[in-house]
Design an enzyme around this catalytic site. Structure first.
Site, mmCIF file in Angstrom:
data_model
loop_
_atom_site.group_PDB
_atom_site.id
_atom_site.type_symbol
_atom_site.label_atom_id
_atom_site.label_comp_id
_atom_site.label_asym_id
_atom_site.label_seq_id
_atom_site.Cartn_x
_atom_site.Cartn_y
_atom_site.Cartn_z
ATOM 1 N N TYR A 143 0.820 -1.214 0.000
ATOM 2 C CA TYR A 143 0.000 0.000 0.000
ATOM 3 C C TYR A 143 0.853 1.264 0.000
ATOM 4 O O TYR A 143 0.383 2.335 -0.364
ATOM 5 C CB TYR A 143 -0.895 0.046 1.244
ATOM 6 C CG TYR A 143 -2.178 -0.738 1.160
ATOM 7 C CD1 TYR A 143 -2.185 -2.073 0.806
ATOM 8 C CD2 TYR A 143 -3.394 -0.132 1.462
ATOM 9 C CE1 TYR A 143 -3.361 -2.788 0.757
ATOM 10 C CE2 TYR A 143 -4.578 -0.841 1.416
ATOM 11 C CZ TYR A 143 -4.561 -2.168 1.063
ATOM 12 O OH TYR A 143 -5.731 -2.874 1.019
ATOM 13 N N LYS A 189 3.755 -15.113 2.495
ATOM 14 C CA LYS A 189 3.854 -15.841 1.223
ATOM 15 C C LYS A 189 5.353 -16.056 1.024
ATOM 16 O O LYS A 189 5.953 -15.646 0.022
ATOM 17 C CB LYS A 189 3.203 -14.985 0.109
ATOM 18 C CG LYS A 189 3.074 -15.687 -1.231
ATOM 19 C CD LYS A 189 1.972 -16.737 -1.297
ATOM 20 C CE LYS A 189 2.067 -17.512 -2.607
ATOM 21 N NZ LYS A 189 1.132 -18.640 -2.701
ATOM 22 N N ASP A 221 -2.469 -18.284 1.008
ATOM 23 C CA ASP A 221 -3.484 -18.964 0.181
ATOM 24 C C ASP A 221 -4.177 -20.082 0.952
ATOM 25 O O ASP A 221 -5.403 -20.179 0.979
ATOM 26 C CB ASP A 221 -2.899 -19.451 -1.158
ATOM 27 C CG ASP A 221 -1.558 -20.156 -1.046
ATOM 28 O OD1 ASP A 221 -1.010 -20.236 0.079
ATOM 29 O OD2 ASP A 221 -1.049 -20.632 -2.084
ATOM 30 N N ASP A 245 -6.024 -7.133 4.868
ATOM 31 C CA ASP A 245 -7.238 -6.535 4.298
ATOM 32 C C ASP A 245 -8.150 -7.629 3.750
ATOM 33 O O ASP A 245 -9.342 -7.700 4.066
ATOM 34 C CB ASP A 245 -6.835 -5.560 3.178
ATOM 35 C CG ASP A 245 -8.032 -4.911 2.511
ATOM 36 O OD1 ASP A 245 -8.966 -4.505 3.223
ATOM 37 O OD2 ASP A 245 -8.033 -4.810 1.264
ATOM 38 N N ASP A 249 -11.870 -9.387 5.542
ATOM 39 C CA ASP A 249 -13.208 -9.385 4.920
ATOM 40 C C ASP A 249 -13.756 -10.809 4.863
ATOM 41 O O ASP A 249 -14.939 -11.047 5.107
ATOM 42 C CB ASP A 249 -13.173 -8.818 3.488
ATOM 43 C CG ASP A 249 -13.497 -7.323 3.427
ATOM 44 O OD1 ASP A 249 -13.090 -6.599 4.361
ATOM 45 O OD2 ASP A 249 -14.145 -6.877 2.462
HETATM 46 C C1 IPM Z 1 -10.224 -1.086 4.425
HETATM 47 C C2 IPM Z 1 -10.376 -0.638 2.981
HETATM 48 C C3 IPM Z 1 -9.205 0.249 2.612
HETATM 49 C C4 IPM Z 1 -7.944 -0.621 2.670
HETATM 50 C C5 IPM Z 1 -9.268 0.962 1.262
HETATM 51 C C6 IPM Z 1 -10.559 1.663 1.042
HETATM 52 C C7 IPM Z 1 -8.129 1.941 1.140
HETATM 53 O O1 IPM Z 1 -10.518 -1.718 2.129
HETATM 54 O O2 IPM Z 1 -10.142 -0.222 5.311
HETATM 55 O O3 IPM Z 1 -10.218 -2.290 4.663
HETATM 56 O O4 IPM Z 1 -7.667 -1.380 1.744
HETATM 57 O O5 IPM Z 1 -7.233 -0.506 3.674
HETATM 58 MN MN MN Z 2 -10.805 -3.628 3.187
#
Ligand code: IPM
Ligand code: MN
Ligand code: NAD
Length: 356
Positions: A143, A189, A221, A245, A249
């Site tokens: 990032y 990884k 993975d 990240d 999710d």
């Molecule tokens: C999160 C989001 C952000 C990230 C994006 C929107 C920059 O996905 O906070 O998880 O990838 O960190």
């Molecule tokens: Mn995110």
């Protein structure tokens, strides 16, 4: 608590303003019940800030955040600002604020709520006992590399981790695990990437100095697979910025919905932390009053706990959320009918009931 605490509110885009408004109700209900005054001030970030000022993180917004005790954020981004050739993007505002405030650690707890076992896409017996904490590195990795995008034939991002960056996040993961089940899973990884071989080596070195901790390494993975086949076996999961990240999710859905997962972004403790749901601005449902505000409300609870040292107040919010869900009230993403403000009002009312 000494004096009035200052909370910066950054609603952002899409459902951001709708869900932050509900978290404010919860904070106000806590203030009333426990006798605290919270001074809340709003400032733009993301697409809203681009529209108003041209910048995704205006100087005034950053100044307000620096002068605050804690920050509560909704979400940024949306199709309006998604032009791939644009010079400024809403998401840059989020990356900039994390970097500017040194918020290197993003804590994302995943816990199954009683009564919601059937909301998960996984079978009930797989969900039983899930209680894990993602510790995502937030100010390094791919990032924050040196991206290059010129022309149309090639674009690149670079993935760099330094030993001190890995050390401080794994140290924090070990410290947090010591107060939990004492197990750390480090994600990498290392079979392919040099930066991830460094990650693995440093993680091993850090854990060796914490005999009370057991450390395991998992390749990202197969971890993505294990997270859904045996989620209850994990305790603290530490990962770099991008893997953290993605996996968080995936982890969020174990509990039934992305709409339930809060997060805390913390630095060295010298400045405010930033609290936000892990989900995005949900443009597909923005403005409809149907977004689930619970992840943001639970982020407000983390804010009270981590930045303001108000543990009883944080618990009051978390218990109110549990009680509302136990009563059977469900937002759309959990298969119910309750709208955003109905959910927020119900949580605020539960917090108030605790007075009696
Ligand atoms: C999160 C989001 C952000 C990230 C994006 C929107 C920059 O996905 O906070 O998880 O990838 O960190
Ligand atoms: Mn995110
Ligand atoms: P998203 O998390 O916004 O939405 C994914 C899906 O989950 C959508 O169907 C959405 O309706 C649903 N959802 C998310 N939050 C919900 C909630 N509280 N209640 C009910 N349903 C909810 O991810 P996306 O669609 O990939 O991204 C949309 C925008 O959000 C993009 O611009 C992205 O960059 C941005 N984003 C911002 C953040 C952040 O500000 N921290 C995080 C992730 C994505």
């Amino acid at each position: 608590m000494n004096g009035t605490k200052k909370i910066a509110l950054l609603p952002g885009d899409g459902i951001g303003p709708e869900i932050v408004a509900e978290a404010v109700k919860a904070l106000e209900a806590v203030g009333e019940r426990f006798g605290h005054g919270f001074e809340m001030s709003e400032a733009p970030i993301g697409g809203a800030a681009i529209d108003q000022t041209g910048a995704p993180l205006p100087e005034e917004t950053l100044a307000l955040c620096r002068a605050s005790d804690a920050i509560l954020l909704g979400a940024v981004g949306g199709p309006k600002w998604d032009d791939p050739t644009a010079k400024v993007r809403p998401e840059q505002g989020l990356l900039q604020i994390r970097k500017a405030l040194g918020l290197f650690a993003n804590l994302r707890p995943v816990k199954a709520f009683p009564g919601l076992e059937d909301a998960s896409p996984l079978r009930r017996e797989r969900i039983a006992g899930v209680d894990l904490l993602f510790v995502r590195e937030l100010t390094g990795g791919i990032y924050f590399g040196a991206p290059r995008e010129e022309g149309t034939e090639e674009a690149l991002d670079t993935l760099v981790y330094t030993a001190p960056e890995v050390k401080r996040i794994v140290e924090l993961a070990c410290t947090l695990a010591a107060g939990r089940k004492g197990h750390v899973t480090s994600i990498d990884k290392a079979n392919v990437l040099a930066s991830m071989r460094l990650w693995r080596k440093v993680a091993s070195d850090v854990a060796a100095a914490h005999p009370e901790i057991t450390l395991e390494h998992q390749l990202v993975d197969s971890m993505a697979m294990r997270l859904v086949t045996e989620p209850a076996r994990f305790d603290v999961v530490v990962a770099g910025n991008m893997f953290g990240d993605i996996l968080s999710d995936e982890g969020a859905v174990l509990t039934g919905t992305l709409g339930l997962l809060p997060s805390a972004s913390l630095g060295d403790g010298s400045g405010p932390g930033l609290y936000e749901p892990i989900h995005g601005s949900a443009p597909d449902i923005a403005g409809k009053g149907v977004a689930n505000p619970l992840a943001t409300i639970l982020s407000a609870a983390m804010l009270l706990r981590h930045d303001l040292a108000l543990e009883a107040e944080a618990k009051a919010i978390e218990e109110a959320v549990s009680a509302v869900l136990a009563d059977g009230l469900r937002p759309r993403d959990l298969g119910g009918e309750a709208g955003t403000s109905e959910m927020g009002d119900a949580v605020a009312a539960k917090i108030g009931e605790g007075e009696r």
